[in-house]
Write a protein that holds these residues in place. Structure first.
Motif, mmCIF file in Angstrom:
data_model
loop_
_atom_site.group_PDB
_atom_site.id
_atom_site.type_symbol
_atom_site.label_atom_id
_atom_site.label_comp_id
_atom_site.label_asym_id
_atom_site.label_seq_id
_atom_site.Cartn_x
_atom_site.Cartn_y
_atom_site.Cartn_z
ATOM 1 N N ASP A 7 5.349 -4.456 8.232
ATOM 2 C CA ASP A 7 5.601 -3.143 8.836
ATOM 3 C C ASP A 7 5.036 -2.093 7.886
ATOM 4 O O ASP A 7 5.635 -1.752 6.865
ATOM 5 C CB ASP A 7 7.088 -2.929 9.062
ATOM 6 N N ARG A 9 4.636 1.064 8.228
ATOM 7 C CA ARG A 9 5.351 2.345 8.166
ATOM 8 C C ARG A 9 6.449 2.331 7.108
ATOM 9 O O ARG A 9 6.774 3.358 6.529
ATOM 10 C CB ARG A 9 5.964 2.685 9.521
ATOM 11 N N ASP A 10 7.029 1.125 6.850
ATOM 12 C CA ASP A 10 8.132 1.022 5.897
ATOM 13 C C ASP A 10 7.682 0.887 4.447
ATOM 14 O O ASP A 10 8.509 0.945 3.541
ATOM 15 C CB ASP A 10 9.019 -0.177 6.246
ATOM 16 N N LEU A 11 6.382 0.689 4.229
ATOM 17 C CA LEU A 11 5.903 0.544 2.857
ATOM 18 C C LEU A 11 5.909 1.881 2.143
ATOM 19 O O LEU A 11 5.556 2.911 2.711
ATOM 20 C CB LEU A 11 4.487 -0.038 2.845
ATOM 21 N N LYS A 12 6.301 1.858 0.894
ATOM 22 C CA LYS A 12 6.325 3.095 0.104
ATOM 23 C C LYS A 12 4.925 3.414 -0.395
ATOM 24 O O LYS A 12 4.047 2.560 -0.423
ATOM 25 C CB LYS A 12 7.300 2.955 -1.064
ATOM 26 N N THR A 16 2.608 -2.191 -3.419
ATOM 27 C CA THR A 16 3.668 -3.117 -3.025
ATOM 28 C C THR A 16 3.089 -4.518 -3.120
ATOM 29 O O THR A 16 1.984 -4.768 -2.633
ATOM 30 C CB THR A 16 4.138 -2.856 -1.582
ATOM 31 N N ARG A 48 -0.781 1.751 -0.682
ATOM 32 C CA ARG A 48 -0.692 2.751 0.394
ATOM 33 C C ARG A 48 -1.020 4.136 -0.147
ATOM 34 O O ARG A 48 -0.495 4.571 -1.167
ATOM 35 C CB ARG A 48 0.701 2.767 0.998
ATOM 36 N N THR A 51 -1.766 7.350 5.281
ATOM 37 C CA THR A 51 -1.820 6.410 6.408
ATOM 38 C C THR A 51 -2.912 5.355 6.198
ATOM 39 O O THR A 51 -3.253 4.624 7.116
ATOM 40 C CB THR A 51 -2.099 7.153 7.734
ATOM 41 N N ARG A 103 0.401 3.639 15.427
ATOM 42 C CA ARG A 103 1.518 4.268 14.701
ATOM 43 C C ARG A 103 2.874 3.879 15.275
ATOM 44 O O ARG A 103 3.808 3.642 14.512
ATOM 45 C CB ARG A 103 1.392 5.794 14.773
ATOM 46 N N GLY A 106 3.154 -0.009 14.224
ATOM 47 C CA GLY A 106 3.096 0.000 12.770
ATOM 48 C C GLY A 106 3.135 -1.355 12.100
ATOM 49 O O GLY A 106 3.241 -1.445 10.888
ATOM 50 N N VAL A 107 3.040 -2.447 12.889
ATOM 51 C CA VAL A 107 3.164 -3.784 12.324
ATOM 52 C C VAL A 107 1.806 -4.481 12.324
ATOM 53 O O VAL A 107 1.122 -4.528 13.349
ATOM 54 C CB VAL A 107 4.190 -4.628 13.114
#
Length: 170
Positions: A7, A9-12, A16, A48, A51, A103, A106-107
């Protein structure tokens, strides 16, 4: 293959790191995969920036492939380093560079990407180490080899067309 769904969208922001085991179960769950067995480890680092995502894969281990000479299974060592780029966008598009992930979803499913990286790392020719091939198969290959000459073969049995060509050569 939920383990291979990232996912985005959940990555900081920033880096990572993840690790995935690739075993017989992984290869068995992929439809259309020519590789069926192996024991590898995939280390993934995702960087990241807003986007935009840069994914770097390091895959190491062994896959089981048939030997080109004796057809017995053999373990082929694999080391692969690959990188891809992807970004969040309006709709999914994997034919572009970078890959675009919608978006709202997001996966990113990396299972087939990882499989392709492993498959690309398998050498075209894979044979056992010298002396490790199936002895029975190797003796059959020697017996039926085209390059093998019987003691009964002589130049008298040769095709006359070849004789005519040999005369031209002289």
């Amino acid at each position: 293959m939920d383990d291979f769904q990232i996912d985005l969208r959940d990555l900081k922001e920033g880096l990572t790191e993840m690790s995935f085991p690739l075993d017989d179960g992984f290869f068995g769950r992929l439809d259309g995969a020519s590789l069926k067995k192996g024991k590898l480890r995939c280390d993934l680092s995702v960087c990241r920036t807003g986007t935009f995502f840069e994914l770097k894969f390091h895959i190491e281990g062994v896959v089981v492939v048939p030997c080109d000479l004796c057809l017995d299974d053999m373990e082929q060592p694999i080391v692969a380093d690959q990188a891809i780029a992807c970004k969040l966008g309006d709709e999914d598009r994997s034919d572009d560079d970078p890959i675009v992930v919608a978006r709202e979803n997001g996966v990113l499913d990396i299972s087939w990407l990882v499989y392709e990286f492993v498959n690309l790392a398998v050498p075209i020719r894979h044979v056992h180490a010298p002396g490790k091939c199936n002895a029975a198969m190797m003796s059959l290959l020697d017996e039926y080899s085209v390059s093998r000459r019987d003691d009964g073969d002589s130049d008298d049995d040769s095709d006359p067309r070849w004789d005519a060509l040999r005369k031209l050569k002289k």
